[in-house]
Scaffold this active site. Structure first.
Site, short mmCIF file in Angstrom:
data_model
loop_
_atom_site.label_atom_id
_atom_site.label_comp_id
_atom_site.label_asym_id
_atom_site.label_seq_id
_atom_site.Cartn_x
_atom_site.Cartn_y
_atom_site.Cartn_z
N TYR A 73 0.83 -1.21 0.00
CA TYR A 73 0.00 0.00 0.00
C TYR A 73 0.87 1.26 0.00
O TYR A 73 0.50 2.28 -0.56
CB TYR A 73 -0.94 0.02 1.21
N PHE A 125 -6.24 21.46 -24.97
CA PHE A 125 -6.54 20.03 -25.05
C PHE A 125 -7.79 19.79 -24.20
O PHE A 125 -7.98 20.46 -23.18
CB PHE A 125 -5.37 19.15 -24.56
N THR A 126 -8.60 18.84 -24.62
CA THR A 126 -9.94 18.66 -24.03
C THR A 126 -9.92 18.57 -22.50
O THR A 126 -10.49 19.41 -21.82
CB THR A 126 -10.60 17.40 -24.61
N ASP A 217 2.77 20.20 -20.81
CA ASP A 217 1.99 18.97 -21.00
C ASP A 217 2.95 18.02 -21.71
O ASP A 217 3.20 18.13 -22.91
CB ASP A 217 0.74 19.25 -21.84
N LYS A 260 0.74 7.55 -23.39
CA LYS A 260 1.26 7.91 -24.71
C LYS A 260 2.75 7.58 -24.74
O LYS A 260 3.11 6.42 -24.89
CB LYS A 260 0.98 9.39 -25.00
N ARG A 384 -12.12 15.37 -34.38
CA ARG A 384 -11.48 16.47 -33.66
C ARG A 384 -11.93 17.75 -34.36
O ARG A 384 -11.26 18.28 -35.23
CB ARG A 384 -9.95 16.34 -33.68
N PHE A 450 -17.95 14.68 -26.61
CA PHE A 450 -17.59 13.81 -27.73
C PHE A 450 -17.48 12.34 -27.33
O PHE A 450 -17.64 11.46 -28.16
CB PHE A 450 -16.27 14.27 -28.37
C1 LIG Z 1 -4.09 12.19 -23.51
C2 LIG Z 1 -3.71 13.57 -23.24
C3 LIG Z 1 -3.93 14.14 -21.98
C4 LIG Z 1 -4.69 13.45 -20.88
O1 LIG Z 1 -4.10 12.26 -20.51
P1 LIG Z 1 -4.98 10.99 -20.04
O2 LIG Z 1 -3.96 9.98 -19.67
O3 LIG Z 1 -5.82 10.59 -21.21
O4 LIG Z 1 -5.81 11.42 -18.90
C5 LIG Z 1 -3.47 15.43 -21.77
N1 LIG Z 1 -2.86 16.12 -22.74
C6 LIG Z 1 -2.65 15.61 -23.96
C7 LIG Z 1 -1.95 16.42 -24.99
C8 LIG Z 1 -3.08 14.33 -24.26
O5 LIG Z 1 -2.89 13.84 -25.48
#
Ligand SMILES: *Cc1c(COP(=O)(O)O)cnc(C)c1O
Length: 458
Positions: A73, A125-126, A217, A260, A384, A450
């Site tokens: 933990y 970004f969303t 980011d 990613k 998009r 979306f």
């Molecule tokens: C995917 C993404 C995020 C958010 O990450 P998650 O792991 O999906 O929560 C933030 N910024 C960018 C540019 C992304 O492509």
């Protein structure tokens, strides 16, 4: 010029069968999914280019790491490994684990964004913007103008911040109203376009002058580093790891989605240099994610993530990854498919406005095109455009300049033959483009609409 394909720097030892459903069946499945590709099931899909997020193929070394999961933990060995790795590769003092990127965005937004504040960034970004808005902040786009011009292919770093726009915002609202600038490396919504080292340095210098933090980011930072090595003078002989370390030296912290460039299926982190921010983030992480030594990840997740981050710095890996995306883009472009240029690091973006010139933006051209591509070929892509952009605080639709369909390439998953099938299918759909009808909403969720919205043909 026929594009060149680089052989995969790996071989395959486990496979996952995929099937192409008959055309009538595909038409039924997309209708049942409300013409939203997010609502299709994997079993409906032949080639899945919905996202490169969490869809990566791990290496045998990462899979082996899963067996070393220390599921304590608190104080897990794997957390120690992940923390050390992030510190070493990115140069930050403090690391806070989160279940994925948006977990880190939640923490930094809750700590730094107050009602009435402005957060500039190189395109929204969303999830990032949603977290800022949930705290009462307003995102302000300060990316260079050319990022909004999909035909412009003469600009190597379309992701750069426009320093003039940034400084104008600082002068207009005052630096005390700007908790940080959010700099994406690369810029997802602009088509995976990179940001140059020169620009990162200039943004950092200007921000320091005004006392504004720079938060990256970092989601696709390794792809960004590859573009710097390939395109920016003075970096051709540096290693990817050296470039990544220099990039992050021009920031005060970052949020990262490991799904990613971490080459894993789940994971993320927030990293900062300020002790005060770190203390506040560890206070919040226990509320939203878990202990500061796992943050929503299992021990085995963290082990795979630490190993994935190191693998991502390997030049053969990242070169193949980005060049595979460029190969697909070139092949589509050579066949007359309108795409965003130059091709970015993780996806090929088809320009739905030029593909479907008979549809207005309110007829949701990119949503309609993504649905049509699935029906035509079994390839799953993502909208998009106006659907992803959502509504502002007053309930008005944002009208983004770009209406794009994203074909996102998972890391180490598909071969050249798959990509040829994709390019040739989209090309053949182009001949039938005038038959593709627009869509209208039948169900519109209030946030991040979306993901689960539903549509029908006009
Ligand atoms: C995917 C993404 C995020 C958010 O990450 P998650 O792991 O999906 O929560 C933030 N910024 C960018 C540019 C992304 O492509």
């Amino acid at each position: 010029m026929e594009s060149k394909y680089i052989p995969e720097p790996y071989k395959i030892k486990m496979v996952e069968p995929i099937t192409l459903l008959p055309k009538e069946e595909r038409a039924k499945r997309i209708k049942d999914a409300g013409y939203n590709t997010f609502l299709l099931k994997t079993r409906d899909v032949f080639i899945d280019l919905l996202t490169d997020s969490g869809t990566n193929a791990m290496s045998h070394y990462q899979w082996a790491g899963l067996m070393l999961g220390d599921e304590a933990y608190a104080g897990s060995e794997n957390w120690i490994h992940l923390e050390e790795t992030v510190r070493e590769l990115f140069g930050f003092r403090y690391v806070v684990p989160t279940h994925q990127g948006r977990g880190a965005e939640n923490l930094i937004s809750q700590i730094l964004v107050k009602p009435g504040m402005y957060i500039p960034g190189n395109m929204y970004f969303t999830t990032t913007r949603t977290h800022m808005e949930l705290q009462g902040g307003t995102f302000v786009d300060v990316i260079r103008d050319e990022a909004h011009e999909p035909e412009r292919d003469d600009i190597p770093f379309k992701g750069d911040v426009d320093l003039g726009k940034y400084e104008a915002l600082i002068k207009k609202v005052g630096p005390e109203k700007i908790p940080y600038i959010c700099v994406a490396v690369t810029v997802n919504m602009a088509g995976g376009q990179p940001t140059s080292m020169a620009n990162l340095k200039a943004v950092y210098e200007m921000s320091q002058r005004y006392g504004i933090r720079v938060i990256f980011d970092a989601t696709r930072c390794v792809e960004n580093a590859y573009f710097i090595k390939k395109r920016e003078a003075g970096y051709e002989d540096k290693t990817i790891a050296e470039i990544v370390l220099e990039m992050f030296s021009y920031s005060d912290g970052c949020t990262m989605s490991g799904k990613k460039d971490g080459i894993v299926n789940m994971g993320g982190f927030l990293a900062v240099n300020e002790e005060d921010l770190y203390r506040k983030a560890t206070g919040l992480v226990v509320v939203y994610e878990g202990m500061p030594s796992y943050g929503g990840m299992t021990g085995r997740d963290m082990e795979a993530f630490a190993r994935g981050l190191r693998e991502a710095m390997n030049y053969d890996y990242i070169r193949h990854r980005v060049e595979q995306v460029i190969y697909l883009g070139n092949r589509m472009s050579q066949r007359g498919v309108p795409i965003v240029k130059p091709v970015g690091g993780h996806a090929v973006f088809v320009d739905a406005r030029r593909f479907l010139p008979h549809l207005s933006q309110d007829e949701l051209p990119a949503q309609a095109l993504a649905a049509a591509i699935y029906e035509h070929s079994g390839v799953r892509t993502m909208e998009r455009g106006i659907v992803s952009a959502g509504r502002d605080k007053d309930g008005n639709n944002y009208h983004p300049k770009l209406e794009l369909v994203r074909l996102t390439i998972p890391r180490r998953v598909y071969t050249n033959a798959h990509l040829d099938y994709v390019a040739d299918s989209v090309e053949s759909l182009l001949a039938e483009a005038s038959d593709i009808r627009g869509l209208k909403w039948v169900y519109e969720p209030s946030v991040l609409r979306f993901f689960t919205g539903r549509f029908e043909h006009i």
